[in-house]
Design a protein around this motif. Structure first.
Motif, short mmCIF file in Angstrom:
data_model
loop_
_atom_site.label_atom_id
_atom_site.label_comp_id
_atom_site.label_asym_id
_atom_site.label_seq_id
_atom_site.Cartn_x
_atom_site.Cartn_y
_atom_site.Cartn_z
N GLU A 131 0.83 -1.21 0.00
CA GLU A 131 0.00 0.00 0.00
C GLU A 131 0.87 1.26 0.00
OE1 GLU A 131 -2.87 -0.05 3.09
OE2 GLU A 131 -3.65 -2.04 2.59
N VAL A 132 1.98 1.22 0.74
CA VAL A 132 2.89 2.36 0.75
C VAL A 132 3.49 2.55 -0.64
CG1 VAL A 132 5.03 3.26 1.69
CG2 VAL A 132 3.39 2.14 3.20
N ALA A 133 3.89 1.48 -1.28
CA ALA A 133 4.45 1.58 -2.62
C ALA A 133 3.44 2.16 -3.60
CB ALA A 133 4.94 0.21 -3.09
N ALA A 134 2.18 1.78 -3.47
CA ALA A 134 1.14 2.32 -4.36
C ALA A 134 0.94 3.82 -4.15
CB ALA A 134 -0.17 1.56 -4.12
N GLU A 135 1.08 4.29 -2.90
CA GLU A 135 0.91 5.71 -2.63
C GLU A 135 2.07 6.54 -3.16
OE1 GLU A 135 -1.63 7.14 -1.51
OE2 GLU A 135 -2.83 5.57 -0.55
N LEU A 136 3.20 5.90 -3.45
CA LEU A 136 4.39 6.63 -3.89
C LEU A 136 4.66 6.48 -5.38
CD1 LEU A 136 6.83 5.90 -0.92
CD2 LEU A 136 5.50 7.97 -1.36
N THR A 137 3.67 6.02 -6.14
CA THR A 137 3.81 6.00 -7.60
C THR A 137 3.57 7.40 -8.17
OG1 THR A 137 1.48 5.40 -7.85
CG2 THR A 137 3.08 3.60 -7.74
N THR A 138 4.05 7.64 -9.38
CA THR A 138 3.95 8.98 -9.98
C THR A 138 2.51 9.38 -10.28
OG1 THR A 138 4.35 7.97 -12.14
CG2 THR A 138 6.25 8.87 -10.97
#
Length: 748
Positions: A131-138
């Motif tokens: 979920e953190v990785a998804a929030e940090l996509t461009t």
């Protein structure tokens, strides 16, 4: 796990900073002996931190919390995204968080900076890594809105202006756009201040009005032109025209200084998220800041940025007005994605005069028509410059003279200390009775003013300086109802290769777009004989001129004092060729009475090289001296003005024998020029025959009438090489007066 050891060490080093007492954490010796903390030790530390957190929650909201809540509500951030934003902000604001994140990142083999490490951020926030990785996509809101910025090396930066506001304990306003992205000082002007832009201005307004009503995406209007043409003022006026609010995009950084490229880009993305479509336009001033080419530290070209900008332009939810001084920095791919491109030019003299008068009324500064016209000629600039100068005049309680001084100061600053050459007045020094030409100007003007008369007429006006060439062209343009676009050689010549050609093309394009009467003064500097050219650009600039002359659809005039230096091919392009000559004796007497109000002395008839400009100059000189000036003094001043001109006094030491001796050695088998003028005698060399090489023409009395015993050719003359035309005063000042010579070969 290594993170636990790093956390324990960080807590031990910063216990006081975290509000922990010595009893809450094991001492360093205890940790060294037992290698790591036990579960009981961690529970004890956790309980102490929970108590500290509860106390903080019960306290008043800190500025950071209020900003996170306000931004989260406006942008619709989910709880995890808001917590990631909070962590990024506290990393910048709180040294404790900085040390904790860096210590844990270092023990994981990462860098000591806040970077995109979804595992570490998830560990600190107790959130799933995916979920953190998804929030940090461009494409996610944090990066897509510009709140967070991802560098090429993976570092995450937070919006600097937001950090600055929190550090200053400034709470968010209800509409915090201005706090984060700044405000604009551009004030709208009256819509008719930009009438010189023509129909394109109305089209731009219609496009924006429809885009706002239909909430169209990807609408971009580009305003381009040199500095000082009023691009920002027109953007504000355009927004007022369509009833929209104009908001700027990151024109300054958090310190009020010039922002960097990434700050402007983040500001643009955030502005798109903070602005509700339908009633707002965005202004991105100085667009070159965003579109200039960038390179990495290793000089690798940044190609992905261009693609990213292209996609950003296509997905703009709120219409954007872009301004640029140099559209070359944008590139063709960006220009193709602009909905509309509008060039802003300096208004013509008539429009500027009207603007000065209207703005004077608005600012309470009384300007008569003559005052407004003088200011408009002095400062060829955009409406905003006039508005600023008149505002300063109002504040100082001044009048038209003070406005002139203020405008001169601005003009000097813009020109680097020198005043620009003011534009001449329309009909200045023009009197139809004081013009001596080889054509009936009244009949010619009647033909040109016929309703069905063509407009694509090319004029060539030759003659001595001050004879009335430029004045007649401006008079004709006024009768035709056309503005005058006058260009001097200094306006067109450029020191860079290709620069002159570009300026010539720009002048013709401007005349076409504004439907103006284009006038080139000193055309001999632009249309020189290509056969005598030494450098390639001397030929290319003539070719550029001829190409535009063939296709130009509006009146165009060239004035020159040196007709014999013009390219022979260019002479065929001109439909109307006029020779403005010296005043006749009767005209000279009339001019003396018109300018000085007294009868002309008899001795005035002996001056054969007078022009209306000579009398105008003497009148100004007499006004400077003051007092009453008698006719004899005026005559002496007029005679001094025409002293040394060819056609006046006989040149000393250059008689018939000297001329014949000088010409006798020249081989007349070279190319000659035959003149088709009538009556004969219009050329300085006439009625010659060439029975064999070496034969020369002999001089009789007049420099315009050379003759020999027999004349099988009606009128003829020698085409002299450039070195003799430039070096000898006789050959530089004499040639075919009508300018319609054709090349021929000597019978020999």
């Amino acid at each position: 796990m290594p993170e636990a050891d790093a956390l324990a060490e960080c807590l031990g080093q910063s216990a006081t900073a975290f509000g922990l007492c010595a009893a809450d954490i094991p001492d360093e010796e205890h940790r060294r002996n037992r290698k790591r903390l036990s579960v009981e030790d961690w529970c004890k530390v956790g309980g102490a931190l929970d108590e500290i957190e509860a106390a903080l929650t019960r306290a008043a909201d800190a500025p950071a919390d209020r900003w996170i809540a306000a931004v989260g509500d406006t942008l619709g951030l989910d709880p995890l995204a808001a917590r990631i934003l909070a962590l990024a902000l506290h990393y910048k604001l709180d040294r404790r968080v900085d040390r904790l994140f860096d210590a844990m990142s270092e023990c994981r083999g990462g860098r000591t900076a806040f970077h995109r490490d979804a595992g570490l951020i998830g560990l600190l926030l107790d959130a799933p890594v995916a979920e953190v990785a998804a929030e940090l996509t461009t494409d996610a809101k944090l990066l897509g809105s510009g709140l967070l910025r991802l560098d090429r090396d993976g570092e995450l930066g937070v919006l600097e202006r937001l950090v600055s506001l929190i550090r200053q304990d400034i709470p968010p306003a209800g509409d915090f756009y201005d706090q984060l992205l700044g405000t604009t000082d551009a004030a709208p002007l009256a819509w008719d201040s930009f009438t010189h832009l023509g129909r394109e201005a109305e089209i731009a307004a219609d496009v924006l009005r429809a885009a706002l009503a239909g909430r169209e995406s990807g609408v971009n209007i580009l305003l381009y032109g040199p500095p000082g043409t009023g691009k920002t003022s027109f953007a504000a006026t355009l927004a007022a025209r369509v009833g929209a609010r104009l908001r700027p995009v990151a024109e300054a950084d958090e310190h009020g200084d010039e922002p960097e490229r990434h700050e402007r880009l983040s500001g643009l993305r955030l502005a798109q998220r903070l602005t509700a479509p339908g009633d707002t336009l965005l202004l991105f001033d100085e667009a070159e800041d965003l579109f200039v080419g960038r390179s990495t530290a290793f000089d690798e070209p940044v190609t992905s940025l261009r693609v990213f900008i292209h996609r950003l332009l296509e997905r703009m939810a709120v219409p954007v007005i872009w301004t640029a001084n140099d559209i070359g920095a944008l590139g063709p791919a960006v220009l193709r994605r602009m909905t509309m491109c509008l060039e802003l030019r300096v208004p013509n003299l008539a429009t500027r005069t009207t603007l000065w008068r209207r703005m004077g009324e608005t600012e309470g500064v009384a300007l008569h028509e003559a005052d407004a016209a003088r200011l408009a000629r002095l400062m060829p600039a955009a409406p905003a410059v006039a508005s600023t100068a008149l505002r300063a005049t109002r504040l100082a309680g001044g009048d038209a003279e003070m406005a002139r001084l203020i405008v001169e100061g601005v003009a000097r600053a813009v020109r680097g200390g020198g005043l620009p050459a003011p534009e001449p007045e329309r009909d200045a020094a023009y009197d139809p009775e004081l013009v001596n030409t080889d054509c009936d100007l009244v009949g010619l003007m009647a033909d040109l003013l016929r309703p069905a008369a063509p407009r694509a007429v090319l004029f060539l006006l030759s003659g001595p300086p001050g004879a009335g060439k430029s004045a007649w062209v401006r008079h004709l343009a006024g009768r035709m109802g056309l503005p005058v676009l006058q260009k001097r050689a200094s306006d067109l010549l450029n020191r860079f290769v290709g620069g002159t050609e570009g300026n010539i093309a720009g002048a013709f394009a401007e005349a076409r777009d504004t439907h103006a009467f284009l006038v080139f003064d000193e055309a001999d500097s632009l249309l020189g004989e290509r056969a005598d050219a030494v450098r390639s650009w001397e030929i290319s600039q003539v070719n550029e001129m001829l190409t535009w002359m063939e296709s130009h659809a509006f009146p165009f005039a060239c004035t020159t004092n040196l007709l014999d230096r013009l390219d022979r091919a260019s002479l065929r392009q001109f439909l109307v060729k006029l020779r403005f000559d010296w005043l006749t004796p009767a005209q000279a007497r009339l001019a003396f009475r018109r300018f000085f109000g007294v009868a002309a002395p008899e001795a005035l008839g002996g001056l054969r090289t007078l022009t209306p400009a000579d009398f105008a100059l003497v009148r100004r000189r007499a006004a400077v001296q003051g007092g009453e000036v008698n006719p004899a003094t005026l005559l002496r001043l007029v005679a001094a003005g025409c002293e040394g001109r060819i056609g006046g006094r006989r040149t000393i030491g250059f008689g018939r024998r000297a001329i014949s001796n000088w010409l006798s050695w020249w081989p007349l088998s070279a190319t000659i020029v035959t003149c088709a003028t009538s009556p004969p005698g219009a050329c300085c060399v006439s009625r010659c025959r060439y029975p064999r090489p070496g034969r020369v023409c002999h001089w009789t009395r007049s420099p315009r009438n050379w003759a020999s015993a027999a004349a099988p050719l009606s009128v003829c003359g020698i085409r002299w090489p450039r070195r003799f035309r430039n070096s000898n005063p006789w050959t530089t000042r004499h040639g075919c007066a009508a300018g319609d010579c054709r090349a021929a070969r000597s019978p020999a």
